[in-house]
Design a protein around this motif. Structure first.
Motif, PDB file in Angstrom:
ATOM      1  N   ASP A 432      -6.766  10.253  -9.085  1.00  0.00           N
ATOM      2  CA  ASP A 432      -5.914   9.999  -7.929  1.00  0.00           C
ATOM      3  C   ASP A 432      -6.583  10.629  -6.728  1.00  0.00           C
ATOM      4  O   ASP A 432      -6.448  11.802  -6.470  1.00  0.00           O
ATOM      5  CB  ASP A 432      -4.536  10.599  -8.178  1.00  0.00           C
ATOM      6  CG  ASP A 432      -3.563  10.179  -7.104  1.00  0.00           C
ATOM      7  OD1 ASP A 432      -2.410  10.574  -7.204  1.00  0.00           O
ATOM      8  OD2 ASP A 432      -3.968   9.478  -6.173  1.00  0.00           O
ATOM      9  N   GLN A 777      -2.403  -4.722  -1.260  1.00  0.00           N
ATOM     10  CA  GLN A 777      -3.069  -3.425  -1.158  1.00  0.00           C
ATOM     11  C   GLN A 777      -2.888  -2.654  -2.463  1.00  0.00           C
ATOM     12  O   GLN A 777      -1.892  -2.836  -3.156  1.00  0.00           O
ATOM     13  CB  GLN A 777      -2.489  -2.598   0.004  1.00  0.00           C
ATOM     14  CG  GLN A 777      -2.695  -3.192   1.383  1.00  0.00           C
ATOM     15  CD  GLN A 777      -4.160  -3.302   1.764  1.00  0.00           C
ATOM     16  OE1 GLN A 777      -5.000  -2.556   1.284  1.00  0.00           O
ATOM     17  NE2 GLN A 777      -4.473  -4.259   2.639  1.00  0.00           N
ATOM     18  N   PRO A 778      -3.846  -1.788  -2.815  1.00  0.00           N
ATOM     19  CA  PRO A 778      -3.667  -0.956  -4.016  1.00  0.00           C
ATOM     20  C   PRO A 778      -2.504   0.004  -3.837  1.00  0.00           C
ATOM     21  O   PRO A 778      -2.092   0.301  -2.710  1.00  0.00           O
ATOM     22  CB  PRO A 778      -5.004  -0.218  -4.131  1.00  0.00           C
ATOM     23  CG  PRO A 778      -5.619  -0.274  -2.786  1.00  0.00           C
ATOM     24  CD  PRO A 778      -5.142  -1.540  -2.151  1.00  0.00           C
ATOM     25  N   GLU A 779      -1.996   0.518  -4.951  1.00  0.00           N
ATOM     26  CA  GLU A 779      -0.786   1.339  -4.906  1.00  0.00           C
ATOM     27  C   GLU A 779      -0.975   2.621  -4.110  1.00  0.00           C
ATOM     28  O   GLU A 779      -0.058   3.076  -3.437  1.00  0.00           O
ATOM     29  CB  GLU A 779      -0.312   1.664  -6.327  1.00  0.00           C
ATOM     30  CG  GLU A 779       0.363   0.478  -7.008  1.00  0.00           C
ATOM     31  CD  GLU A 779       0.982   0.850  -8.345  1.00  0.00           C
ATOM     32  OE1 GLU A 779       0.574   1.866  -8.935  1.00  0.00           O
ATOM     33  OE2 GLU A 779       1.874   0.111  -8.805  1.00  0.00           O
ATOM     34  N   GLU A 780      -2.194   3.220  -4.166  1.00  0.00           N
ATOM     35  CA  GLU A 780      -2.387   4.466  -3.429  1.00  0.00           C
ATOM     36  C   GLU A 780      -2.277   4.245  -1.924  1.00  0.00           C
ATOM     37  O   GLU A 780      -1.877   5.151  -1.188  1.00  0.00           O
ATOM     38  CB  GLU A 780      -3.730   5.118  -3.774  1.00  0.00           C
ATOM     39  CG  GLU A 780      -4.955   4.256  -3.583  1.00  0.00           C
ATOM     40  CD  GLU A 780      -5.363   3.536  -4.864  1.00  0.00           C
ATOM     41  OE1 GLU A 780      -6.556   3.233  -4.994  1.00  0.00           O
ATOM     42  OE2 GLU A 780      -4.487   3.286  -5.711  1.00  0.00           O
ATOM     43  N   LEU A 782      -0.325   1.642  -0.649  1.00  0.00           N
ATOM     44  CA  LEU A 782       1.079   1.270  -0.450  1.00  0.00           C
ATOM     45  C   LEU A 782       1.984   2.495  -0.379  1.00  0.00           C
ATOM     46  O   LEU A 782       2.917   2.539   0.428  1.00  0.00           O
ATOM     47  CB  LEU A 782       1.541   0.339  -1.574  1.00  0.00           C
ATOM     48  CG  LEU A 782       1.061  -1.110  -1.509  1.00  0.00           C
ATOM     49  CD1 LEU A 782       1.476  -1.863  -2.760  1.00  0.00           C
ATOM     50  CD2 LEU A 782       1.616  -1.817  -0.282  1.00  0.00           C
ATOM     51  N   VAL A 783       1.747   3.482  -1.250  1.00  0.00           N
ATOM     52  CA  VAL A 783       2.575   4.694  -1.244  1.00  0.00           C
ATOM     53  C   VAL A 783       2.568   5.323   0.142  1.00  0.00           C
ATOM     54  O   VAL A 783       3.622   5.687   0.686  1.00  0.00           O
ATOM     55  CB  VAL A 783       2.064   5.699  -2.303  1.00  0.00           C
ATOM     56  CG1 VAL A 783       2.739   7.055  -2.123  1.00  0.00           C
ATOM     57  CG2 VAL A 783       2.337   5.188  -3.707  1.00  0.00           C
ATOM     58  N   LEU A 814       9.119  -4.427  -3.019  1.00  0.00           N
ATOM     59  CA  LEU A 814       8.525  -3.250  -3.644  1.00  0.00           C
ATOM     60  C   LEU A 814       9.545  -2.430  -4.434  1.00  0.00           C
ATOM     61  O   LEU A 814       9.166  -1.578  -5.235  1.00  0.00           O
ATOM     62  CB  LEU A 814       7.865  -2.361  -2.586  1.00  0.00           C
ATOM     63  CG  LEU A 814       6.601  -2.912  -1.919  1.00  0.00           C
ATOM     64  CD1 LEU A 814       6.147  -2.005  -0.785  1.00  0.00           C
ATOM     65  CD2 LEU A 814       5.481  -3.069  -2.934  1.00  0.00           C
ATOM     66  N   GLY A 817       9.126  -2.383  -8.272  1.00  0.00           N
ATOM     67  CA  GLY A 817       7.921  -1.823  -8.878  1.00  0.00           C
ATOM     68  C   GLY A 817       8.238  -0.732  -9.887  1.00  0.00           C
ATOM     69  O   GLY A 817       9.406  -0.429 -10.177  1.00  0.00           O
ATOM     70  N   THR A 818       7.177  -0.104 -10.405  1.00  0.00           N
ATOM     71  CA  THR A 818       7.347   0.946 -11.415  1.00  0.00           C
ATOM     72  C   THR A 818       6.688   2.263 -11.012  1.00  0.00           C
ATOM     73  O   THR A 818       6.936   3.274 -11.662  1.00  0.00           O
ATOM     74  CB  THR A 818       6.743   0.496 -12.759  1.00  0.00           C
ATOM     75  OG1 THR A 818       5.372   0.126 -12.565  1.00  0.00           O
ATOM     76  CG2 THR A 818       7.513  -0.689 -13.325  1.00  0.00           C
ATOM     77  N   ASN A 819       5.856   2.251  -9.975  1.00  0.00           N
ATOM     78  CA  ASN A 819       5.184   3.479  -9.541  1.00  0.00           C
ATOM     79  C   ASN A 819       6.217   4.432  -8.934  1.00  0.00           C
ATOM     80  O   ASN A 819       6.870   4.123  -7.944  1.00  0.00           O
ATOM     81  CB  ASN A 819       4.106   3.125  -8.510  1.00  0.00           C
ATOM     82  CG  ASN A 819       3.311   4.331  -8.071  1.00  0.00           C
ATOM     83  OD1 ASN A 819       3.857   5.290  -7.537  1.00  0.00           O
ATOM     84  ND2 ASN A 819       2.011   4.286  -8.281  1.00  0.00           N
ATOM     85  N   LEU A 822       5.717   5.491  -5.267  1.00  0.00           N
ATOM     86  CA  LEU A 822       6.007   4.359  -4.377  1.00  0.00           C
ATOM     87  C   LEU A 822       7.505   4.127  -4.270  1.00  0.00           C
ATOM     88  O   LEU A 822       8.039   3.866  -3.188  1.00  0.00           O
ATOM     89  CB  LEU A 822       5.298   3.103  -4.908  1.00  0.00           C
ATOM     90  CG  LEU A 822       5.477   1.812  -4.090  1.00  0.00           C
ATOM     91  CD1 LEU A 822       5.040   2.018  -2.647  1.00  0.00           C
ATOM     92  CD2 LEU A 822       4.683   0.675  -4.723  1.00  0.00           C
TER      93      LEU A 822
END
Length: 1053
Positions: A432, A777-780, A782-783, A814, A817-819, A822
């Protein structure tokens, strides 16, 4: 249909989005059933066939405009159906090979026109529309895992809606569910008839074919080999990310009459893959043939000679001699055992099994288990099989350990290495990069050793390097220097050259050279070690051989070239925890920090000696950067006085110096002590200045450092004062560089916690740019983007900007989602947007409130709390909030039960939500039945002011139903509330006074309040400038006084 596509269909990749439907018998059957159903839909369900989809199904088609007949308007390459919806839009549009269809009737006609292309068209449609039900009926009907409440919500809408649209949706939904069940039943029936191939069966088949392979005419094959020597504990040799597709292993078979065949063995059968990629020599997993039931059937089809020889059963049996069996056994050792080696007894390192989730083992040779000597096990040396005599001797005397020279002789005798026919990637833990705190477990660990065997396919460089290493062993000083220079002439970045040095025992010799007194030999050895230590296996071997301890000692040398090379090599080797720990334990951190002390960076006219000092400092910073990924090393750097020296080096104008310095600082900024030091040492100004650099890597590290430091309010203000917000805004345009984008959006997120910074971001149009980053966009990234929008959305003007830029819909999407990180941010952002009534209309239309409510089930307390906070403005601004809340089946019981949580933030947010829910009388009655009074009363003894405020508001609202006032008194909630008036928070005073006013309507509660001294506290608050507090305090005192008067009147007449 969504469930069948998710669970039954076979896709080429594990994730959604880029996957393709494989043409397998199961998929063909699935597609044919869907085509048959869609073609007959118009005739079977004429009314439903006219229903217009919420979003058209869109895909790339191979159908030409000329294929369309009557009922369509054709203009060049554009085709439009004459049938339109209520707004006059065609239900079918074909333009530039892209077709959009908006009704079942048009789908039926399209499939009839496609004729023999039906299968391809259906495949393309489903690949582009992975969840077609969501397009047909809307996002509220998307396929979800777990309990699906869609049908219940439809029934509620039917009861309220007189237009009939809900009834048609209900019919279509039921029809599609029925199709789903038919497809799943068909899938289960087919798959139950298949015989699944097992790893054991494949291994037996390969072993049998190996015995009958050779270069003789009568043999069935020239050879057949696995492409990977590693075997997992489940018997598979495919990497874990391919095992999820049922793949077992990959083979390279060489028939007598055709080119070599690259074969994939899977649980569903065997097939040809696309072979190896020319660029990186890795497997292309794409299937290139039909699936055969077993390996023999495939080979019979592809090789005429194989088919003839296997049929004649006249084989040439080729028994492999035991001494030539080059496959070695790697014992699976418990993690605790692995940590007990010659150099360390600290916590065990992560090994390969921790990365893959399963231990890596190599196939055991025959039935004999060869136990490696401790030296071999610890040094990760070649470990080739010793001769039979040595093996027997070791069995007789297990205590006998080979000496280092014996190990080298054995290596020389048996170091024949074969490059694997194809390389498979070893799974690794995903780091990460921009998490708020870096932990060692997220860093790269030691890689499993990949041994090459045999002597085929090796370049001449391999053998030349091995000859040169032999000169290093026995030559004099001149010969050693010449051999070192000759080795450096090879391309040491090539893995074959790196492993050639290791396999012949060269690492041991190079590390021994570091202990000599000859400077030239040391420099030559270090230059080679620096180059080859980029290889993870070499790094591990250097650490095992004690090379780090020697290099740490060299840091005290007077020769600056030696110090530079030693520091750079340490930087390469210290990529895993054990190496970093070794550097610290042997005093390496203190020595490396000492290298940072050099001439003033900004001075001009530097002498050659000063320039060399600066280069030494750069190399020291590189090594500290690698070491700083360890929490203990960060503390060691601070104690060694590294922070002021790093601050001084930060003044440099050279990016090659700044990158390791800023890299070290951003790694260390996860610790509060470093964040404080960065602020006090005035490094923020330099970080902001370097944001304007032309080097993207430097910009990324500076943004990442600001991201971690901006947790502090004063730091956020300093970033603004030094003009750092505008460069951050400009860097948002770097869409292609995802690492830089993640760092920049993180810095913007943290800086936007301050309202003054948000005002500046408005001027720079940052909110508009952030909205464009909500998709693809990647999750990192988006967060951070959603976190920034959540902070900016606290300002009313920015909520309107988010809506006008189309940001509400992607934010709501969003929520599914599951993150966890996020979800924490997106719930906050949606809650902020919901404070605007116009935004709330869009959120309600997109079913956002239901998604928020479903997140109350999430196990993460932060997600639960933010979801509950977001629900509050949704209820306040919804048109018919009471009915909306009641439409969520089980929703009220769910939110009441959250009052049993142990997390204070969850409790406070749920109390706030209950305050809003209780404004509707029917909902108040329902939550009362669910026991809200007892649960709220149980929280009354809290000392947390935030929870006190919202708890008092909830109690105040709940008093307005039935006998709840009496119930609160009986539950002992009144006396603790009186003590809330002693809090220093005026908002707690207001909420408590309102609750006490409601409770004072009951006589027994008045007595309890009076006994706890409420009158004196309330009298002081009657004079408060807060009118609501005044009224509530006066009302409560009045009720207590009335009771006292009534009591006196009853007593004295």
């Amino acid at each position: 249909m969504g469930v069948a596509l998710t669970r039954a269909a076979q896709w080429t990749t594990a994730g959604s989005g880029t996957g393709k439907l494989e043409i397998t018998p199961l998929n063909e059957s699935l597609l044919n059933d869907i085509i048959k159903y869609a073609e007959a839909f118009s005739s079977r369900h004429p009314e439903e066939a006219q229903f217009v989809f919420q979003e058209p199904l869109e895909w790339k088609t191979n159908l030409e405009p000329s294929a369309f007949e009557s009922g369509y308007d054709i203009s060049g390459s554009t085709v439009k159906s004459q049938e339109t919806d209520q707004d006059g839009h065609p239900l079918l549009i074909l333009s530039s090979s892209t077709v959009k269809i908006s009704s079942f009737g048009q789908i039926s006609r399209f499939l009839q026109l496609a004729r023999d292309k039906k299968l391809k068209e259906a495949q393309a449609c489903l690949e582009e529309n992975r969840d077609p039900i969501a397009c047909i009926l809307g996002p509220g009907f998307a396929t979800v895992e777990g309990e699906d409440m869609t049908l219940i919500r439809l029934l509620e809408k039917m009861r309220q809606d007189d237009s009939g649209s809900a009834e048609i949706k209900m019919k279509i939904f039921l029809l599609l569910q029925q199709l789903d069940m038919q497809l799943l039943n068909s899938f289960l029936k087919q798959i139950s008839q298949e015989v699944r191939v097992t790893p054991a069966a494949v291994k037996n088949e390969v072993d049998l074919l190996r015995r009958f392979s050779g270069h003789e005419e009568k043999s069935v094959l020239k050879s057949i080999e696995y492409t990977s020597d590693y075997e997992f504990s489940n018997g598979c040799r495919a990497p874990p990310w391919r095992q999820v597709h049922g793949e077992i292993c990959y083979l390279l078979a060489a028939p007598h009459d055709t080119d070599p065949l690259y074969i994939t063995c899977s649980t569903s059968g065997t097939f040809l893959n696309a072979g190896k990629l020319k660029e990186n020599d890795e497997i292309n997993y794409e299937r290139k043939s039909e699936i055969y039931k077993d390996l023999v059937t495939l080979l019979k089809t592809k090789s005429q000679t194989f088919a003839e020889n296997i049929t004649k059963q006249d084989f040439q049996f080729s028994e492999e001699p035991r001494a030539s069996n080059k496959t070695h056994h790697m014992d699976v050792i418990d993690a605790e055992e692995q940590s007990q080696n010659h150099w360390s007894n600290e916590h065990p390192e992560k090994k390969a099994e921790e990365k893959t989730g399963q231990p890596l083992v190599k196939r055991k040779p025959n039935k004999q288990k060869l136990e490696p000597s401790p030296k071999w096990k610890n040094l990760s040396l070649n470990g080739h099989q010793a001769n039979q005599k040595n093996t027997k001797d070791e069995k007789k005397d297990p205590s006998k350990k080979p000496t280092s020279s014996e190990s080298r002789q054995r290596t020389n005798a048996h170091s024949v290495v074969r490059r694997s026919a194809l390389k498979s990637k070893t799974p690794g833990a995903k780091s990460d990069e921009f998490s708020e705190s870096s932990t060692e477990s997220e860093e790269d660990e030691e890689q499993p050793e990949r041994r090459q065997e045999g002597n085929t396919d090796l370049p001449s460089e391999y053998w030349q390097i091995q000859k040169l290493v032999k000169y290093l062993k026995g030559g004099n000083q001149t010969a050693t220097v010449i051999a070192l220079c000759s080795i450096r002439d090879f391309n040491l970045a090539q893995e074959t050259c790196q492993l050639a040095i290791r396999d012949v025992g060269g690492l041991d010799i190079l590390i021994n050279l570091l202990n000599t007194e000859e400077i030239k030999c040391k420099i030559g050895a270090l230059k080679i070690l620096k180059e080859i230590s980029h290889n993870s296996q070499i790094r591990s071997a250097i650490a095992d051989l004690g090379g780090l301890q020697t290099m740490v000692g060299i840091l005290d040398s007077q020769d600056k070239d030696l110090k530079c090379l030693a520091a750079e090599t340490i930087a390469n080797v210290a990529k895993f925890r054990r190496a970093r720990r070794t550097v610290r334990q042997h005093g390496g951190i203190r020595r490396l920090v000492g290298l940072l002390d050099c001439a003033p960076i900004g001075s001009s006219n530097l002498s050659a000696q000063q320039e060399k000092d600066i280069e030494v400092a750069r190399c020291g910073a590189l090594a500290l950067w690698s070491c700083s990924k360890s929490t203990r090393n960060k503390e060691a750097i601070r104690k060694a006085g590294g922070i002021p020296l790093l601050a001084r080096l930060l003044k440099s104008s050279h990016s090659n110096m700044l990158i390791p310095v800023v890299g070290t600082l951003q790694e260390c900024a996860s610790e509060p002590s470093y964040r404080l030091a960065i602020k006090t040492e005035k490094m923020i100004e330099d970080l902001v200045k370097n944001l304007k650099s032309e080097n993207p890597e430097l910009q990324m590290h500076c943004a990442s450092a600001i991201f971690k430091c901006a947790e502090d309010e004063e730091t956020r203000d300093l970033v603004r004062q030094y003009g750092g917000l505008q460069p951050l805004a400009m860097l948002l345009g770097q869409f292609e560089n995802k690492e830089l984008l993640a760092a920049v959006t993180g810095a913007i997120w943290k800086c936007s916690i301050s309202r003054d910074n948000v005002t500046k971001f408005q001027e720079y149009k940052v909110i508009e740019t952030l909205v464009t980053l909500l998709t693809n966009q990647p999750e990192e990234v988006l967060v951070n983007v959603v976190g920034a929008l959540g902070e900016c959305g606290q300002e009313p003007a920015n909520r309107a900007i988010i809506r006008k830029c189309g940001g509400i819909s992607p934010l709501v999407n969003l929520l599914s989602g599951t993150n966890q990180a996020l979800l924490v941010n997106v719930t906050k952002a949606v809650g902020a947007c919901a404070s605007d009534p116009e935004n709330m209309v869009i959120i309600d239309r997109l079913d956002g409130v239901r998604l928020l409510w479903s997140l109350l089930k999430n196990p993460h307390p932060d997600v639960q709390a933010n979801a509950a906070w977001a629900i509050c403005p949704c209820i306040e601004n919804a048109k018919d909030a009471g009915e909306m809340v009641r439409s969520f089946v089980g929703g009220l019981e769910l939110i009441v039960n959250l009052l049993k949580s142990e997390n204070k933030e969850v409790l406070a947010s749920v109390c706030a939500a209950i305050t809003n829910i209780a404004k509707d009388e029917e909902n108040l009655a329902v939550i009362t039945d669910h026991g809200v009074v007892a649960l709220l009363s149980a929280l009354a003894n809290t000392t947390d002011d935030k929870l006190r405020r919202h708890l008092a508001e909830a109690i105040s609202r709940c008093c307005m139903w039935g006998h709840n006032r009496v119930a609160f008194g009986e539950s002992k909630a009144v006396a603790p509330l009186v003590h809330y008036l002693k809090s220093s928070d005026p908002l707690v005073h207001r909420a408590t006074a309102q609750a006490l006013y409601q409770l004072s309507e009951d006589a027994n509660n008045c007595i309890t309040m009076h006994e706890n001294g409420v009158v004196k506290l309330l009298i002081d608050m009657v004079g408060s400038p807060d009118s609501m507090l005044q009224e509530a305090a006066a009302g409560c005192i009045a009720n207590i006084r009335r009771l006292a008067l009534a009591n006196e009147k009853a007593r004295y007449g």
